[in-house]
Design a protein around this motif. Sequence first.
Motif, PDB file in Angstrom:
ATOM      1  N   ASP A   1       1.066  -1.034   0.391  1.00 12.30           N
ATOM      2  CA  ASP A   1      -0.495   0.361   0.103  1.00 12.30           C
ATOM      3  C   ASP A   1       0.668   1.012  -0.002  1.00 12.30           C
ATOM      4  O   ASP A   1       0.281   2.635  -0.419  1.00 12.30           O
ATOM      5  CB  ASP A   1      -1.000   0.465   0.524  1.00 12.30           C
ATOM      6  CG  ASP A   1      -2.191   1.394   1.216  1.00 12.30           C
ATOM      7  OD1 ASP A   1      -2.899   1.281   0.226  1.00 12.30           O
ATOM      8  OD2 ASP A   1      -1.525   1.967   2.413  1.00 12.30           O
ATOM      9  N   ASN A   2       2.476   1.311   0.528  1.00 15.09           N
ATOM     10  CA  ASN A   2       3.191   2.332   0.480  1.00 15.09           C
ATOM     11  C   ASN A   2       2.953   2.774  -0.546  1.00 15.09           C
ATOM     12  O   ASN A   2       3.679   3.762  -1.493  1.00 15.09           O
ATOM     13  CB  ASN A   2       4.140   2.295   1.340  1.00 15.09           C
ATOM     14  CG  ASN A   2       3.658   3.047   3.507  1.00 15.09           C
ATOM     15  OD1 ASN A   2       3.573   3.497   3.533  1.00 15.09           O
ATOM     16  ND2 ASN A   2       3.380   2.246   4.216  1.00 15.09           N
ATOM     17  N   VAL A   3       3.651   1.477  -1.719  1.00 16.94           N
ATOM     18  CA  VAL A   3       3.809   2.314  -2.876  1.00 16.94           C
ATOM     19  C   VAL A   3       2.861   2.447  -3.927  1.00 16.94           C
ATOM     20  O   VAL A   3       3.188   3.556  -4.324  1.00 16.94           O
ATOM     21  CB  VAL A   3       4.919   0.306  -3.388  1.00 16.94           C
ATOM     22  CG1 VAL A   3       5.007   0.510  -4.859  1.00 16.94           C
ATOM     23  CG2 VAL A   3       5.668  -0.040  -2.175  1.00 16.94           C
ATOM     24  N   ARG A   4       1.647   2.042  -3.701  1.00 10.55           N
ATOM     25  CA  ARG A   4       0.753   2.360  -4.495  1.00 10.55           C
ATOM     26  C   ARG A   4       0.399   3.668  -4.094  1.00 10.55           C
ATOM     27  O   ARG A   4       0.243   4.681  -4.876  1.00 10.55           O
ATOM     28  CB  ARG A   4      -0.385   1.460  -4.555  1.00 10.55           C
ATOM     29  CG  ARG A   4      -2.154   1.826  -4.286  1.00 10.55           C
ATOM     30  CD  ARG A   4      -2.874   1.177  -3.830  1.00 10.55           C
ATOM     31  NE  ARG A   4      -4.112   1.246  -3.925  1.00 10.55           N
ATOM     32  CZ  ARG A   4      -4.724   2.996  -3.177  1.00 10.55           C
ATOM     33  NH1 ARG A   4      -5.008   3.376  -2.497  1.00 10.55           N
ATOM     34  NH2 ARG A   4      -6.106   3.351  -3.280  1.00 10.55           N
ATOM     35  N   ARG A   5       0.161   4.136  -2.254  1.00 11.50           N
ATOM     36  CA  ARG A   5       0.188   5.507  -2.194  1.00 11.50           C
ATOM     37  C   ARG A   5       1.061   6.941  -2.467  1.00 11.50           C
ATOM     38  O   ARG A   5       1.052   7.256  -3.526  1.00 11.50           O
ATOM     39  CB  ARG A   5      -0.048   5.917  -0.905  1.00 11.50           C
ATOM     40  CG  ARG A   5      -1.150   4.967  -0.321  1.00 11.50           C
ATOM     41  CD  ARG A   5      -1.971   5.422   0.861  1.00 11.50           C
ATOM     42  NE  ARG A   5      -0.456   5.364   2.187  1.00 11.50           N
ATOM     43  CZ  ARG A   5      -0.055   5.706   2.370  1.00 11.50           C
ATOM     44  NH1 ARG A   5       0.080   6.793   2.557  1.00 11.50           N
ATOM     45  NH2 ARG A   5       1.061   5.210   3.521  1.00 11.50           N
ATOM     46  N   ALA A   6       2.503   6.025  -3.000  1.00  5.74           N
ATOM     47  CA  ALA A   6       3.817   6.849  -3.003  1.00  5.74           C
ATOM     48  C   ALA A   6       3.693   6.723  -4.840  1.00  5.74           C
ATOM     49  O   ALA A   6       3.893   8.028  -5.613  1.00  5.74           O
ATOM     50  CB  ALA A   6       4.742   6.439  -2.948  1.00  5.74           C
ATOM     51  N   PHE A   7       3.162   6.139  -5.893  1.00  8.75           N
ATOM     52  CA  PHE A   7       2.886   6.200  -7.292  1.00  8.75           C
ATOM     53  C   PHE A   7       2.101   6.821  -7.229  1.00  8.75           C
ATOM     54  O   PHE A   7       2.467   8.149  -8.424  1.00  8.75           O
ATOM     55  CB  PHE A   7       3.305   4.834  -7.477  1.00  8.75           C
ATOM     56  CG  PHE A   7       2.957   5.085  -9.690  1.00  8.75           C
ATOM     57  CD1 PHE A   7       4.482   5.040  -9.965  1.00  8.75           C
ATOM     58  CD2 PHE A   7       1.485   4.652 -10.055  1.00  8.75           C
ATOM     59  CE1 PHE A   7       4.144   4.820 -11.308  1.00  8.75           C
ATOM     60  CE2 PHE A   7       1.782   4.907 -11.229  1.00  8.75           C
ATOM     61  CZ  PHE A   7       2.560   4.954 -11.771  1.00  8.75           C
ATOM     62  N   LEU A   8       1.595   7.179  -7.127  1.00  9.18           N
ATOM     63  CA  LEU A   8      -0.067   7.926  -7.326  1.00  9.18           C
ATOM     64  C   LEU A   8      -0.075   8.848  -6.797  1.00  9.18           C
ATOM     65  O   LEU A   8      -0.582  10.279  -7.170  1.00  9.18           O
ATOM     66  CB  LEU A   8      -1.190   6.652  -6.483  1.00  9.18           C
ATOM     67  CG  LEU A   8      -1.711   6.046  -7.572  1.00  9.18           C
ATOM     68  CD1 LEU A   8      -3.214   5.237  -6.972  1.00  9.18           C
ATOM     69  CD2 LEU A   8      -2.251   5.855  -8.894  1.00  9.18           C
ATOM     70  N   PHE A   9       0.514   9.420  -5.581  1.00  8.45           N
ATOM     71  CA  PHE A   9       1.010  10.740  -5.030  1.00  8.45           C
ATOM     72  C   PHE A   9       1.489  11.321  -6.633  1.00  8.45           C
ATOM     73  O   PHE A   9       1.583  12.580  -6.211  1.00  8.45           O
ATOM     74  CB  PHE A   9       1.399  10.960  -3.739  1.00  8.45           C
ATOM     75  CG  PHE A   9       2.089  11.827  -3.338  1.00  8.45           C
ATOM     76  CD1 PHE A   9       0.978  12.571  -2.287  1.00  8.45           C
ATOM     77  CD2 PHE A   9       3.398  12.571  -3.294  1.00  8.45           C
ATOM     78  CE1 PHE A   9       0.892  13.986  -1.837  1.00  8.45           C
ATOM     79  CE2 PHE A   9       3.924  13.473  -2.725  1.00  8.45           C
ATOM     80  CZ  PHE A   9       3.044  14.727  -1.748  1.00  8.45           C
ATOM     81  N   ALA A  10       2.939  10.602  -7.157  1.00  7.88           N
ATOM     82  CA  ALA A  10       4.088  11.397  -7.577  1.00  7.88           C
ATOM     83  C   ALA A  10       3.688  11.796  -8.731  1.00  7.88           C
ATOM     84  O   ALA A  10       3.590  12.806  -9.408  1.00  7.88           O
ATOM     85  CB  ALA A  10       5.224   9.965  -7.978  1.00  7.88           C
ATOM     86  N   CYS A  11       2.466  10.872  -8.815  1.00 12.72           N
ATOM     87  CA  CYS A  11       1.668  11.076 -10.236  1.00 12.72           C
ATOM     88  C   CYS A  11       0.548  12.303 -10.167  1.00 12.72           C
ATOM     89  O   CYS A  11       0.519  13.033 -11.271  1.00 12.72           O
ATOM     90  CB  CYS A  11      -0.225  10.113 -11.126  1.00 12.72           C
ATOM     91  SG  CYS A  11       1.140   8.460 -11.384  1.00 12.72           S
TER      92      CYS A  11
ATOM     93  N   ASN B   1      -3.516  18.492  -5.127  1.00 12.37           N
ATOM     94  CA  ASN B   1      -5.158  18.697  -4.958  1.00 12.37           C
ATOM     95  C   ASN B   1      -5.455  17.850  -3.799  1.00 12.37           C
ATOM     96  O   ASN B   1      -4.856  17.136  -3.145  1.00 12.37           O
ATOM     97  CB  ASN B   1      -5.568  18.295  -6.295  1.00 12.37           C
ATOM     98  CG  ASN B   1      -4.375  16.893  -6.953  1.00 12.37           C
ATOM     99  OD1 ASN B   1      -4.250  15.805  -5.719  1.00 12.37           O
ATOM    100  ND2 ASN B   1      -4.487  16.505  -8.124  1.00 12.37           N
ATOM    101  N   ALA B   2      -7.246  17.270  -3.916  1.00 12.05           N
ATOM    102  CA  ALA B   2      -7.710  16.424  -3.143  1.00 12.05           C
ATOM    103  C   ALA B   2      -7.570  14.821  -3.060  1.00 12.05           C
ATOM    104  O   ALA B   2      -6.887  14.775  -2.401  1.00 12.05           O
ATOM    105  CB  ALA B   2      -9.224  16.234  -3.840  1.00 12.05           C
ATOM    106  N   THR B   3      -6.542  14.977  -4.073  1.00  5.01           N
ATOM    107  CA  THR B   3      -6.357  13.667  -4.446  1.00  5.01           C
ATOM    108  C   THR B   3      -5.326  12.861  -3.835  1.00  5.01           C
ATOM    109  O   THR B   3      -4.633  12.271  -3.194  1.00  5.01           O
ATOM    110  CB  THR B   3      -5.912  12.599  -5.784  1.00  5.01           C
ATOM    111  OG1 THR B   3      -7.108  12.708  -6.399  1.00  5.01           O
ATOM    112  CG2 THR B   3      -5.777  11.061  -5.879  1.00  5.01           C
TER     113      THR B   3
END
Length: 400
Positions: free
Chosen positions: A251-261, A299-301
């Motif tokens: 989950d940390n990788v998932r959140r970090a990647f989408l955060f970078a996007c 942003n909100a995301t």
Amino acid sequence: MFLGISVFCYFEVVLLFIVTHLLLVFATYLYVYQWITTSKQEQKQAMAIKLRKKTLASGKLSLYLDSWDGEQREYEFLKLYLYPRPKDALEKEHNKETLRTAENIRAKRELLAASDDNGITPAFKKRVNFFDYFEQYIKGYQKKDVRMFACSLRYLREYAQTDYLATKAVTENFCKGFREFMDKHPNLNGETPYDFFAKFKKVLKQAVRDKLFSNSPAQDVQNKRVDKVVGKDILSVEELQLLAKTHCGNDNVRRAFLFACNTGLRYCDVKVLQWKHIHGNSLQMTQQKTGKPVIINLNATAQRLLGIQGNPEEVVFTLPSHTGILKVLHYWKSRAGLTKTVTFHVARHSFATNLLIYETDVKTVSSLLGHTSLEHTQKYVRVVEALKQNAVNRLPEIEL
């Protein structure tokens, strides 16, 4: 009349004698000046390096080098010590070996001084293992892009196919071959070969300063930056939405990647992002790569992806190793049915490209990415134009 001619001839002889005498004095002065100047130059070139001893408070003798180049005197203490009055065979042997070591150092320093004066690289330096030198450079390097140097060295070893690379083997042709090798390497693309070779050239420049080379063998080797941000490395908003809905093993990788996007942060910045960098709905930090500050509105995301706030010094995302991250991302994107490359670098590209697709001006995008020049951002503009052209080309033809 005869008397007048005689007087004139007399003065003419005297004048000739005086001029000849002055010319002789001037020639003598010029000769002496040239002799003195030449002697000084010879003294300067032939640096005198003497091995001397200094008595310490403990009674031992400390060995040091006394260097004189004709203008300046320097001392180098060798941290080698002698017994002033050897009591037994062991102490005598110690003094003998220590003096031999000190003399070898003195001779080497003298050789280096002579080589510097004549622009020559000493033979023993030509035999230095360049891999060892490169590793020592990395150990002493303090900036955040040290990983780039380590990667450059890794591919250099792969190219050389040996554990020992003598400096004399690092020629211009060798450097050209290394650059071409990285261009064709299946694991390297985009600007990566350029970046790695730039680090390699930087190490060579330092090696020149350290007298391993008289000049850099890569000095005339071209290292062109490839403007290569192709469409297949860009994730659309729809593809990001698909990833967000797909299960990820970490989950940390998932959140970090989408955060970078959603922010355009580089991997090196995401990895060290701490809660103290988060200020309400904005992110403020110094970029690891450039050392320049960047401010990004969240942003909100992006705010939801941060999760529960921790202590100021805690990292926001607890991530595994870089290799571990790549494995998680590969599994995740495969599970989502994506065939595109998915890395943190792609996340940054996707952020910039999607902003431009949604008509954000180039200057704003450049500021959000922390670019030092608009030139770096223009490549994303060309990508968007290419994507638009491809979209238009996919429209079916209308028969007229």
